[in-house]
Design a protein around this motif. Structure first.
Motif, PDB file in Angstrom:
ATOM      1  N   GLN A  47       0.835  -1.213   0.000  1.00  0.00           N
ATOM      2  CA  GLN A  47       0.000   0.000   0.000  1.00  0.00           C
ATOM      3  C   GLN A  47       0.860   1.250   0.000  1.00  0.00           C
ATOM      4  N   GLU A  48       1.904   1.235   0.840  1.00  0.00           N
ATOM      5  CA  GLU A  48       2.746   2.438   0.913  1.00  0.00           C
ATOM      6  C   GLU A  48       3.506   2.635  -0.395  1.00  0.00           C
ATOM      7  N   LEU A  49       3.956   1.528  -0.992  1.00  0.00           N
ATOM      8  CA  LEU A  49       4.663   1.648  -2.269  1.00  0.00           C
ATOM      9  C   LEU A  49       3.728   2.271  -3.318  1.00  0.00           C
ATOM     10  N   GLY A  50       2.487   1.784  -3.336  1.00  0.00           N
ATOM     11  CA  GLY A  50       1.513   2.343  -4.286  1.00  0.00           C
ATOM     12  C   GLY A  50       1.293   3.817  -4.044  1.00  0.00           C
ATOM     13  N   ASN A  51       1.067   4.181  -2.782  1.00  0.00           N
ATOM     14  CA  ASN A  51       0.824   5.596  -2.448  1.00  0.00           C
ATOM     15  C   ASN A  51       2.015   6.473  -2.815  1.00  0.00           C
ATOM     16  N   THR A  70      -3.946  -6.205  -2.757  1.00  0.00           N
ATOM     17  CA  THR A  70      -3.155  -4.996  -2.539  1.00  0.00           C
ATOM     18  C   THR A  70      -2.087  -4.850  -3.615  1.00  0.00           C
ATOM     19  N   ALA A  71      -1.530  -5.990  -4.062  1.00  0.00           N
ATOM     20  CA  ALA A  71      -0.538  -5.919  -5.133  1.00  0.00           C
ATOM     21  C   ALA A  71      -1.195  -5.358  -6.392  1.00  0.00           C
ATOM     22  N   ALA A  72      -2.441  -5.792  -6.649  1.00  0.00           N
ATOM     23  CA  ALA A  72      -3.165  -5.278  -7.820  1.00  0.00           C
ATOM     24  C   ALA A  72      -3.376  -3.775  -7.672  1.00  0.00           C
ATOM     25  N   TRP A  73      -3.741  -3.363  -6.449  1.00  0.00           N
ATOM     26  CA  TRP A  73      -3.967  -1.923  -6.221  1.00  0.00           C
ATOM     27  C   TRP A  73      -2.664  -1.136  -6.437  1.00  0.00           C
ATOM     28  N   CYS A  74      -1.556  -1.746  -6.032  1.00  0.00           N
ATOM     29  CA  CYS A  74      -0.259  -1.087  -6.192  1.00  0.00           C
ATOM     30  C   CYS A  74       0.026  -0.872  -7.693  1.00  0.00           C
ATOM     31  N   LEU A  75      -0.304  -1.877  -8.499  1.00  0.00           N
ATOM     32  CA  LEU A  75      -0.141  -1.719  -9.952  1.00  0.00           C
ATOM     33  C   LEU A  75      -1.029  -0.594 -10.472  1.00  0.00           C
ATOM     34  N   HIS A  76      -2.242  -0.516  -9.916  1.00  0.00           N
ATOM     35  CA  HIS A  76      -3.161   0.580 -10.300  1.00  0.00           C
ATOM     36  C   HIS A  76      -2.489   1.939 -10.049  1.00  0.00           C
ATOM     37  N   CYS A  77      -1.883   2.077  -8.865  1.00  0.00           N
ATOM     38  CA  CYS A  77      -1.224   3.353  -8.522  1.00  0.00           C
ATOM     39  C   CYS A  77      -0.074   3.650  -9.495  1.00  0.00           C
ATOM     40  N   ILE A  78       0.694   2.605  -9.830  1.00  0.00           N
ATOM     41  CA  ILE A  78       1.823   2.804 -10.745  1.00  0.00           C
ATOM     42  C   ILE A  78       1.305   3.279 -12.100  1.00  0.00           C
ATOM     43  N   ALA A  79       0.201   2.659 -12.547  1.00  0.00           N
ATOM     44  CA  ALA A  79      -0.339   3.019 -13.865  1.00  0.00           C
ATOM     45  C   ALA A  79      -0.897   4.438 -13.873  1.00  0.00           C
ATOM     46  N   VAL A  80      -1.530   4.840 -12.764  1.00  0.00           N
ATOM     47  CA  VAL A  80      -2.067   6.210 -12.714  1.00  0.00           C
ATOM     48  C   VAL A  80      -0.916   7.216 -12.711  1.00  0.00           C
ATOM     49  N   ALA A  81       0.160   6.871 -11.980  1.00  0.00           N
ATOM     50  CA  ALA A  81       1.287   7.804 -11.876  1.00  0.00           C
ATOM     51  C   ALA A  81       2.061   7.875 -13.184  1.00  0.00           C
ATOM     52  N   LEU A  82       2.238   6.721 -13.834  1.00  0.00           N
ATOM     53  CA  LEU A  82       3.047   6.678 -15.062  1.00  0.00           C
ATOM     54  C   LEU A  82       2.226   6.031 -16.176  1.00  0.00           C
ATOM     55  N   PRO A  83       1.421   6.822 -16.868  1.00  0.00           N
ATOM     56  CA  PRO A  83       0.493   6.237 -17.855  1.00  0.00           C
ATOM     57  C   PRO A  83       1.201   5.386 -18.905  1.00  0.00           C
ATOM     58  N   SER A  84       2.510   5.622 -19.134  1.00  0.00           N
ATOM     59  CA  SER A  84       3.167   4.850 -20.185  1.00  0.00           C
ATOM     60  C   SER A  84       3.321   3.384 -19.778  1.00  0.00           C
ATOM     61  N   TYR A  85       3.153   3.096 -18.483  1.00  0.00           N
ATOM     62  CA  TYR A  85       3.276   1.704 -18.035  1.00  0.00           C
ATOM     63  C   TYR A  85       1.946   0.971 -18.075  1.00  0.00           C
ATOM     64  N   LEU A  86       0.866   1.709 -18.323  1.00  0.00           N
ATOM     65  CA  LEU A  86      -0.459   1.091 -18.198  1.00  0.00           C
ATOM     66  C   LEU A  86      -0.627  -0.062 -19.191  1.00  0.00           C
ATOM     67  N   THR A  87      -0.384   0.208 -20.470  1.00  0.00           N
ATOM     68  CA  THR A  87      -0.603  -0.852 -21.470  1.00  0.00           C
ATOM     69  C   THR A  87       0.372  -2.025 -21.292  1.00  0.00           C
ATOM     70  N   PRO A  88       1.690  -1.767 -21.127  1.00  0.00           N
ATOM     71  CA  PRO A  88       2.581  -2.917 -20.926  1.00  0.00           C
ATOM     72  C   PRO A  88       2.180  -3.765 -19.720  1.00  0.00           C
ATOM     73  N   LEU A  89       1.774  -3.106 -18.616  1.00  0.00           N
ATOM     74  CA  LEU A  89       1.375  -3.875 -17.429  1.00  0.00           C
ATOM     75  C   LEU A  89       0.137  -4.710 -17.736  1.00  0.00           C
ATOM     76  N   LEU A  90      -0.797  -4.082 -18.453  1.00  0.00           N
ATOM     77  CA  LEU A  90      -2.037  -4.783 -18.789  1.00  0.00           C
ATOM     78  C   LEU A  90      -1.712  -6.015 -19.640  1.00  0.00           C
ATOM     79  N   ASP A  91      -0.834  -5.807 -20.635  1.00  0.00           N
ATOM     80  CA  ASP A  91      -0.462  -6.936 -21.506  1.00  0.00           C
ATOM     81  C   ASP A  91       0.188  -8.058 -20.685  1.00  0.00           C
ATOM     82  N   ARG A  92       1.066  -7.617 -19.793  1.00  0.00           N
ATOM     83  CA  ARG A  92       1.804  -8.614 -19.013  1.00  0.00           C
ATOM     84  C   ARG A  92       0.849  -9.433 -18.140  1.00  0.00           C
ATOM     85  N   CYS A  93      -0.098  -8.733 -17.493  1.00  0.00           N
ATOM     86  CA  CYS A  93      -1.039  -9.442 -16.614  1.00  0.00           C
ATOM     87  C   CYS A  93      -1.962 -10.339 -17.427  1.00  0.00           C
TER      88      CYS A  93
END
Length: 1979
Positions: free
Chosen positions: A426-430, A468-491
């Protein structure tokens, strides 16, 4: 009150007043005295000191109230501080005697307390002067404490705090005693005493080193005990004490002198953490005693202790500071995580405890890492957290791999790691969420492995970790939109591969859902095709669920979760997949009830679990669809949604029997199913499930009153049903605080868990209501109740009335039939449902139904009004008022009020009195003033209740209710204002400060009163000024109150007063009060008061103050900082950075959204009103904030001058590392603050635009600076502006980069044209070209986001177009960037990155094309301009700069890419044309989309096309004209250019198509494309159409019509021309801008030229064809043809005339006789035309002059004379108003005279009359050079005309008039003529006149016309005769016949009318006069 303003108390005036006024008078005097003493000279004070002391001591004896005693004590202190101190001992003795007194009566108490307060104040002020008496005093006070009640203990603690403060180290002898006393008070039963004791101990620990050494453990244990049963204020005060003491223990390594006396033990960080940790885990029960309980597992730490310790952790770490935390982060992190590890089973055994403990740990991490560390340190912290995650993961892996028998033991290890992992993730995501794009380096750092660590944990066996790990990925994607699609593909890829692992299926489906939830936060989106992939995968999971029973539950959940999350992408995506989703939805439920029945009999517990999971998921997916895709909910779709609903409801009714059959494992799934169904039904319109209302209602009633619900959770069910204002009455926990995240758990009783993600995985894709943190859904058992209550309101309102009545009675019975705690729960649910029902009915303007409904409803609400639960009473009071609202019957409302009156009169218990008093207020609030008689009764009762000092609760509720009544009664309340105000003041002066809640209610009343009085408070009458004084006094009392919420009330009251009566609010004291609160350094290390609501009040007030008086507020703040004592040294140093800088620092630290918004608004107001005057200050502020961030890239710009001399070639030389390490006022500001600073820079530039012109003129600025060094101009700071823009544009944060590029753009646009005075021919921006290049380059790298690149393209084109750089080689740097992006986009929509949605690549492509278009347009323009001025350049530098080498060079630069560009431009325009088609043509659009957009994303793409089409259109038109559309003459050079560029018509057709089209067709298509887009845009201009677009569009049309081929197209198609003119006419009517109107007129001119060319061409060809044909055929060409008529709508000429006249009349209204002649308009002097006006008029006249050439030649003269008059009038006006040098030009003059001659020959009488009149005015023109030629040429013909009349007598009045006008002309000529010529003229005139005379015979028989002629002639003769008698006589003599005729006429005249002589006498004089006048004027 004025009498109170003197140094000594005016006792005489005071004694005449009543009790309340007296107290008010004394308080006011004391307030005044405090200011006066500080301002009076010491001598004056000493003189009056004795009397003053006596007066003050006598007041001390007269039982002063709390605020009065505080102020009294303060004044005594100040008085002794300034005057003599010898009598101070006497005063101290007196106070001590008062304290020792044995009188225990309540009336004596205030005196005792006042004495205690005085002692505190005296010691605080005088300190060590009194050190010899203090032991006795302290002893006396401590002795008194033993017998004191809570108020006494409270005041004694505060007094001891002051004594310690004053004496400092001198108080050491008493430290232990005070410590002992304070210890006992710290666990006092009164919360206020606990707070005071904490303050006292806090003061004590400054000097008493034993507290943080030897007694450290006992202090900690004491604080833990103090947290038990504490309230929010105690937790804040005690945690501040504990945290500070622990921090001190670590910091103080060298205790100095104290060390010699006792060996102080060192305390390590580990010990301190151990101490806090023990408290957190075991509570306050000590270390040894608890062990027995711990072993038995019976003791549990109460939540308030845990929350208090959590706050102490935060204080502890904050006190040590950010730098310390950075150093010790690893230790802190591992300690924090260990708090929730399984080694402490008590904390995590029950899920509820585990959730709460996790919250506490998360809060500590968030408050410290998020609050104290800068971005760089946060990245380091994130790496540490990743390390921790890896370690924990390894433990789990080891266990999972280990196949031996001891895996059971291992499973506890797995459980042990789960809570630690949840907190870490959670803290990493925040952290990453807060860092935004500045976290990019962290994710790129492979050693940290952030993504890998998070993704690896997705397979953890614990569900909460996976979530919580999923939520952390959500935070990463919101912060860095360029990671959203690669993360989605990977998952998605992992989910497909690991389909057979249950953990992977749930874990990765959570991750995909969380990432889909992130899409709405990322404007650039994800590729459209992902939706299809996800849906296919979801279908696959659902279909394969049944194949493997081990996975069926997980796959079912995962499938529906993915579909539900997919819905959040909105209609654009979902519409393509809707049919498949609806099909799945239809299949999940059985078709008929029969099938459901058979289903029920089959299956087992497990299949039912899976079934319920699947159906709940389906319901959730549909709920998600309804809430996110509202636009798709058409009638048809709703019909397809409905069929499964009956079955879903049917299943709901059978759940209980299913549970009975299959046992308890189905309990949770069935609760979840219920909740999902209820949530869906709440969203659907009730009509859709009409048939099932009764069944649903039964189920709801059963749910709400069922036997299995044991938990009363009023704190989350009721607040939404109460009125927000009433919640203020309840625990402060319900209000917003900074600690809301952890304090929330105290609202719920110990058994209930607070919300957490694992209770509802489906919430992972929803946006959290509370801001950016993790969603916190409540456990299903609670949330199902919450949904049931909401749905009950809807359903109950829609069932039949009988059913409704029945239900209400059932609910009433269910309360009666239960007992004890169960009854409370049922009552809570029932009242919540009924409130929800009433709220719904009132909201939908419904009614309750028949009268018998009132009884049960009333009974239910009345019961709750008298409930012991205060929240329930609040909800019931609201329902009480809503009941009255929905019954809507006067008598019923009155009876409700009467019930409350009766209860309040009779009842004595607190519950009834509070409930019913609020009910009265609520009734007033909802129904306005009920009636004045009721108002009087209400006010009377509430007055009485509010004075009931035995129960503070009753006072609080009664006063709150009173405030509601004041608010709603409005003007009706006026009669009660004075008594209410004096009641409020009396209570404020007397209620003890320990009852803060009463003071808060008083504040609300005062606020309501001020609002009611409103602007009347400005008045000057005695009554108003008394009221105003009382209001100000009330505010002053509240400002001094120790409670923060009361202070917040005081501030909002003062804010209201400032709004209504600004002159009467003392701004300086208000501002200093606000600043002290805002920057109160004593509270924590954070920048400000710990009370969120107080900070909000302060900022709301500041924001209002700076709107009116920004400069004053700013000055007061700085003055305060300078005057302030040293103890106020806030970390944002106002002395250095002013209030503005302090606010910026606060903005950086603050997390509350509303507060941040207010801070920004305040700063914006200050900037608007002050930035121009304090330019350097503001720019330095912004620069400091932006430069402080450079710790990342460590770059700034070097001094530009040295760079000029050095190497220009390499931009890298611009970047140098920062050398100065001087301390910055701003330490590591966050990126959001830096973005705000960059926006401020842009605002400052805009502000300077409207200020002095020297801001943008360097020569003028330097000169003015020399004259007055204080003056300051923006242009002098250009280097700083560039530097700031550069720093921002090269940052890691994308938002900051965008702001930086925008700043750079504004700087380029504003400063591009300013010349450099030292280097003529150059501009000042030229020296910064390296910086600009360096700022732009990073934006074109491959990993840059498209929005940044798009913005950078705009800056590139602006830079090239600005013309700053003349040298082509220098330009090439920036040009190269554009070329690279052009190469990138050539492949069209396919080529660009697949990271974002397709519309993002559309945006980037169009930005590039638009940038090139702008460059090309400028290049062509310069090329044109340079063709002309080249020969005339004067100085060599200029010819070098503007000469042939630069500008054509720019065109050459573009030329190489023109082929590609033109193709892409045409494609973009065709796309735009397709996208602007109306929706009915949607079916005709290409299926795959256009060149640069895809069909699915067309909606999003439209916006980008709208932003860029106009310039592309202009550029394309210019390119087409440069190729000349040449079809006719292929031998011209340019044509070969146009061929290869466009292989196909529009880069659309295939090669075969290309062959089919002739060049003529291709040109025609392009021509119509450009014309079509322009006309479509111009004919329906939207209000948001930009000036830029309109201008570009008109310029494109101009360019198009610049070449012959398009002109011939327009010329030959008359309808097209007319349409264009009409569109332009409309543009001119709707847009006032002169530049647009001029551009429109230019297009009109070109259209007319085209028409002319067409007419000429036809005539020419006709002549050629016919050879020597007869001329008669020619008139066929041109408008008018044979008839000569112009038909509106069909005539080009008419359309052009309309347009030109429109322009002319707008500019010259006097041209329109209707306007000038209308009665409403006063005739004004014609105004001078503006420069723009003149241009417009001349353009319109040019067009008018061209029009005749488009008309057919004259046919005959029949219609000609109609307009002769107008023409002559125009000529006359021209002659008379133009200067002579124009009018006497021979050719002009000759033509004019000719025209008059011709006209004189016209037979028409009217024309002749008018001609004579016009000539008369010309002849009279004073300048002979103008008038004489006309006279010479025209007089002879006039005379001839007049002589003709003699031969032909006039027959009608017109002819008569002709004669009269002619004579007037001749007579005028006589007067004008020179002496020598006069006689000849008179000789001509006389015979003409005489020829009209009749003798007496003829006179009798003459017609009236002849008669009039005769009279006229005779009269004139009588005048002329005497005047020119000599000529007259000689004419008479020479012509006897004339003489005879004259005599006969005179004779006849005398006979017929006897008026001869007098007339002649009468007419002599005027003649004389006029002749004299003429002579004088001609001398």
């Amino acid at each position: 009150m004025e009498l109170a303003h003197s140094l000594l108390l005016n006792e005489e005036a005071c004694n005449q007043l009543g009790e309340v006024q007296k107290a008010e008078f004394i308080f006011d005097w004391l307030r005044y005295l405090e200011k006066l003493l500080l301002a009076t000279s010491r001598g004056d004070v000493k003189e009056k000191q004795k009397t003053l002391v006596e007066q003050l001591l006598s007041l001390l004896n007269s039982s002063p109230g709390p605020p009065t005693r505080k102020l009294l004590a303060k004044n005594l202190g100040i008085l002794y501080g300034i005057g003599d101190t010898f009598s101070v001992y006497e005063t101290i003795d007196k106070c001590n005697d008062l304290i020792r007194s044995k009188d225990d009566s309540p009336s004596y108490l205030p005196t005792k307390l006042a004495a205690v307060v005085c002692l505190g104040s005296l010691y605080k002020k005088l300190g060590r002067i009194l050190s010899n008496t203090f032991t006795e005093t302290v002893g006396n006070i401590l002795k008194a404490m033993k017998s004191a009640e809570s108020q006494g203990r409270y005041e004694i603690m505060l007094s001891l705090q002051n004594i310690l403060k004053g004496l400092g180290a001198a108080a050491t002898p008493c430290h232990r005693d005070i410590y002992k006393a304070a210890r006992s008070c710290l666990t006092d039963r009164s919360m206020a005493v606990r707070c005071a004791a904490a303050k006292c101990l806090f003061e004590l620990q400054n000097e008493a080193s034993f507290m943080w050494s030897t007694d450290l453990d006992s202090v900690a244990t004491l604080c833990f005990k103090s947290f038990e049963g504490s309230n929010y204020d105690v937790r804040i005060s005690v945690s501040k004490l504990l945290g500070t003491v622990l921090a001190k223990a670590i910091i103080s390594k060298h205790p100095g002198a104290a060390a010699s006396r006792q060996s102080i033990r060192r305390v390590s960080l580990e010990e301190v953490l151990e101490l806090l940790g023990t408290g957190f885990l075991r509570g306050s029960s000590g270390f040894l005693r608890a062990s027995g309980d711990m072993l038995k597992g019976t003791s549990s730490v109460s939540r308030d202790v845990r929350v208090g310790i959590t706050q102490a952790y935060v204080v502890f770490i904050s006190t040590l500071g950010g730098a310390w935390l950075e150093k010790n982060f690893a230790a802190i992190l591992s300690h924090m995580l260990s708090l929730v590890s399984q080694s402490h089973p008590k904390v995590t055994q029950a899920q509820a405890d585990a959730v709460c403990s996790r919250r506490c740990v998360s809060f500590i991490l968030r408050a410290t890492i998020g609050g104290l560390l800068g971005e760089k340190a946060q990245i380091a912290a994130a790496k540490d957290i990743c390390q921790a995650i890896w370690k924990l993961k390894k433990v789990v892996d080891a266990v999972m791999c280990d196949g031996n028998l001891e895996t059971r033991l291992g499973s506890t290890d797995v459980a042990a790691s789960q809570h630690m992992l949840v907190c870490a993730l959670q803290e990493l995501g925040n952290l990453i969420h807060g860092l935004g794009t500045t976290a990019a380096p962290l994710l790129q750092d492979s050693s940290a492995g952030v993504l890998d660590s998070v993704i690896s944990v997705i397979l953890h066996p614990s569900m909460s970790v996976r979530l919580t790990a999923a939520w952390c990925l959500h935070c990463i994607a919101v912060a860095l939109p360029s990671y959203l699609t690669p993360l989605l593909d990977r998952c998605l890829e992992r989910l497909t591969v690991l389909k057979s692992s249950p953990e992977a299926v749930t874990g990765f489906s959570f991750a995909v859902a969380a990432l889909l939830g992130a899409v709405k936060h990322c404007p650039l989106g994800i590729p459209h095709g992902k939706g299809k992939i996800i849906l296919t995968l979801a279908e696959d999971l659902l279909c394969s669920a049944t194949q493997n029973s081990r996975l069926s539950a997980q796959r079912t959940q995962a499938g529906w979760l993915l579909i539900a999350a997919l819905m959040t992408l909105g209609p654009a995506v979902v519409s393509h997949h809707l049919a498949r989703v609806l099909l799945l939805w239809k299949c999940v439920f059985p078709v008929s009830p029969k099938d459901l029945e058979t289903e029920k009999s089959r299956g087992d517990s497990f299949t039912w679990q899976v079934t319920l999971e699947g159906r709940a998921g389906a319901l959730c997916a549909i709920k998600s669809f309804v809430s996110h895709c509202g636009d798709l909910l058409t009638e048809e779709v709703i019909q397809r949604l409905l069929p499964p609903l009956p079955c879903a409801v049917d299943l709901l009714t059978r759940l209980s029997s299913i549970i009975k059959t299959y046992g308890s494992p189905l309990k949770t799934p069935s609760v979840v199913y219920r909740q999902r169904l209820y949530e869906l039904l709440i969203l659907l319109p009730p009509e859709t499930y009409e048939g099932h209302l009764c069944a649903i209602l039964k189920e709801l009633a059963a749910d709400l009153t069922g036997p299995d619900i044991q938990v009363a959770a009023s704190t989350f069910l009721l607040p939404p049903l109460c009125h927000q204002d009433d919640l203020l009455l309840l625990s402060p926990l319900l209000q917003e605080t900074d600690h809301r995240f952890i304090e929330e758990q105290l609202l719920l009783s110990n058994g209930i868990a607070c919300g957490s993600l694992e209770y509802d995985p489906y919430s992972i894709y929803e946006k959290d209501i509370g801001g950016d943190s993790v969603p916190k859904p409540l456990p299903p058992t609670l949330s199902v109740i919450s949904s049931a209550i909401k749905l009950f309101g809807v359903v109950c309102a829609h069932v039949g009335e009988a059913q409704r009545l029945l239900t209400l009675e059932q609910l009433l019975d269910s309360i009666k039939h239960t007992k004890g705690a169960r009854q409370q729960v049922v009552q809570l649910h029932v009242i919540a449902s009924v409130s929800s029902f009433l709220k719904y009915v009132a909201g939908s303007k419904g009614s309750l139904g028949p009268e018998e409904m009132r009884r049960p409803a009333l009974a239910l609400v009345t019961g709750a009004l008298e409930s012991p639960n205060p929240l329930m009473r609040c909800a019931a009071a609201e329902a009480w008022a809503r009941l009255a609202q929905v019954v809507d019957d006067g008598p019923f409302t009155a009876s409700l009020a009467q019930v409350s009156f009766d209860k309040l009169k009779s009842a004595r218990d607190v519950v009834t009195r509070t409930g019913h008093s609020l009910a009265l207020g609520s009734l007033h609030r909802h129904l306005g003033g009920i009636s004045s008689q009721h108002l009087n009764s209400c006010v009377g009762i509430l007055y009485t209740l509010s004075q009931d000092s035995t129960s503070p609760d009753v006072q609080t509720w009664a006063l709150h209710s009173l405030s509601l009544i004041i608010d709603s009664a409005g003007p009706l309340y006026y009669p009660h204002v004075e008594p209410t105000l004096s009641l409020i003041i009396m209570l404020l002066l007397n209620v003890p400060p320990t009852h803060a809640e009463v003071h808060q209610s008083l504040g609300r009343c005062l606020n309501a009163l001020i609002t009611t009085l409103g602007p009347e408070l400005q008045g000057n009458s005695t009554s108003v000024s008394t009221l105003r004084m009382s209001c100000l006094l009330g505010c002053a009392v509240m400002q001094d109150n120790p409670d923060c919420l009361v202070q917040a009330q005081a501030i909002s009251c003062l804010q209201q007063l400032h709004m209504f009566a600004p002159r009467h609010v003392n701004l300086s004291s208000l501002v200093s009060c606000l600043c002290e609160i805002l920057l109160d350094n004593s509270v924590l290390v954070n920048l400000c008061s710990p009370y969120l609501l107080l900070r909000r009040a302060v900022l709301a007030c500041l924001r209002q103050l700076v709107q009116r008086e920004a400069a004053e507020v700013s000055e007061h703040a700085v003055t305060l900082a300078k005057d302030s004592r040293e103890e106020l040294t806030p970390d944002a140093n106002i002395r250095e950075v002013g209030l503005e800088g302090a606010l910026l620092t606060l903005l950086d630290k603050e997390t509350d959204q509303r507060l941040c918004h207010d801070i920004k608004e305040t700063l914006n107001h200050m900037l608007t009103s002050m930035a121009v005057d304090k330019l350097s200050f503001w720019l330095k502020l912004c620069k400091d904030v932006l430069a402080a961030s450079a710790d990342f890239t460590a770059v700034t710009c070097v001094d530009t001058m040295q760079e000029e001399e050095g190497d220009k070639g390499d931009d890298a030389s611009v970047l140098t590392t920062r050398s100065d390490d001087r301390s910055h006022p701003f330490t590591n500001p966050r990126w959001a603050t830096r973005v705000f600073a960059a926006e401020c820079v842009c605002r400052i530039i805009n502000q300077c635009e409207s200020a002095h012109c020297a801001h943008f003129d360097i020569a003028l600025a330097q000169e003015m600076k020399k004259r007055d060094s204080r003056s300051d101009f923006l242009v002098l700071h250009l280097a700083d502006l560039i530097r700031m823009a550069f720093m921002a544009a090269t940052d890691h944060s994308d938002q900051l980069r965008l702001s930086g590029l925008q700043t750079l753009l504004i700087v380029i646009r504003r400063f591009a044209t300013i010349p450099e005075p030292e280097f003529p021919g150059h501009v000042i921006l030229e020296q910064y070209q390296a910086n600009v290049g360096a700022a732009l380059r990073p934006a074109f790298t491959s990993e840059t986001a498209p929005d940044v690149t798009a913005k950078a393209c705009q800056v590139c084109s602006a830079w090239i177009a600005s013309g700053v750089v003349s040298d082509l080689n220098d330009l090439r740097r920036v040009h190269h960037l554009l070329v690279s992006s052009l190469t990138k986009i050539q492949a069209g929509k396919e080529a660009l990155s697949h990271l974002y949605n397709e519309s993002a690549s559309t945006m980037e492509i169009l930005a590039v094309l638009k940038a090139w278009a702008e460059v090309y347009i400028i290049a062509v323009e310069r090329h044109k301009n340079n063709k002309q001025p080249l020969k005339t350049t004067s100085c060599p530098e200029e010819s070098g700069r503007n000469g042939s080498d630069s500008s054509p060079g720019l065109l050459d630069l573009v030329h190489t890419d023109l082929g590609t560009l033109s193709r892409l431009w045409l494609a973009a325009l065709q796309d735009f044309a397709l996208l602007t088609l109306p929706s009915e043509f949607a079916s005709q659009l290409p299926i795959e989309g256009g060149a640069f957009y895809t069909a699915e994303t067309s909606e999003n793409a439209k916006l980008h096309y709208n932003n860029s089409w106009a310039l592309i259109l202009h550029a394309t038109a210019l390119w087409l004209t440069s190729t000349g559309f040449i079809v006719a003459d292929p031998d011209e050079g340019a044509s070969n250019l146009s061929r290869p560029v466009t292989p196909t018509s529009m880069c659309q057709g295939s090669s075969s198509g290309a062959i089919a089209k002739s060049p003529e067709d291709v040109y025609s298509d392009r021509f119509h494309l450009i014309l079509g887009i322009s006309v479509e845009f111009l004919c329906s201009l939207r209000s948001d159409a930009t000036m830029e677009s309109i201008t570009a569009c008109l310029h494109a049309l101009q360019a198009l019509l610049d070449v012959p081929w398009p002109r011939s197209k327009i010329g030959s198609d008359q309808a097209l021309g007319i349409e264009l003119l009409n569109v332009l006419h409309r543009v001119i009517l709707t847009r006032e801008s002169p530049s647009i109107q001029l551009a429109s007129l230019e297009v009109v001119r070109q259209i007319i030229c085209a028409a002319q060319e067409h007419v000429k061409e036809k005539r020419r060809s006709a002549e050629v064809d016919d050879g020597a044909a007869e001329k008669e055929t020619l008139p066929e060409f041109g408008e008018g043809k044979d008839t000569g008529g112009l038909v509106p709508g069909k005539s080009l000429v008419f359309a052009a005339l309309e347009l030109c006249v429109c322009i002319l009349v707008r500019q010259l209204p006097e041209l329109n006789p209707k306007l000038t002649g209308s009665p409403g308009i006063k005739a004004t002097k014609p105004q001078m035309l503006s420069e723009d006006g003149s241009r417009l008029v001349s353009a319109a006249l040019v067009i008018l002059s061209e029009l005749p050439a488009v008309c057919s030649p004259e046919v005959d003269g029949t219609h000609q004379e109609l307009d002769e008059v107008s023409l002559l009038t125009a000529i006359t006006v021209f002659i008379l108003s133009t200067s002579p040098e124009v009018t006497i030009i021979p050719c002009l003059q000759k033509r004019c005279i000719e025209k008059f001659k011709v006209t004189l020959e016209i037979k028409d009488a009217m024309v002749q009359i008018k001609t004579y009149q016009l000539l008369l005015s010309i002849f009279q023109y004073p300048n002979p050079a103008v008038s004489y030629p006309y006279i010479y040429s025209l007089v002879s013909s006039i005379v001839e005309k007049l002589q003709e009349i003699d031969k032909k007598n006039p027959e009608d009045t017109a002819e008569l008039q002709i004669f009269q006008e002619g004579i007037k002309v001749l007579e005028t000529l006589v007067t004008i003529a020179e002496e020598q010529h006069r006689s000849q003229l008179v000789a001509c005139l006389l015979p003409i006149l005489i020829s009209f005379l009749l003798d007496e015979n003829a006179l009798g028989s003459a017609t009236s016309i002849m008669r009039n002629l005769h009279d006229f002639a005779l009269q004139n003769l009588m005048q002329i005769g005497p005047q020119y008698s000599s000529v007259f006589k000689s004419v008479m003599a020479s012509s006897p016949s004339l003489k005879a005729r004259l005599e006969a006429a005179i004779k006849g005249n005398q006979e017929s009318v006897k008026v001869g002589t007098p007339t002649s006498k009468h007419t002599k004089h005027p003649g004389k006069n006029s002749s004299i006048q003429l002579k004088t004027s001609f001398l």
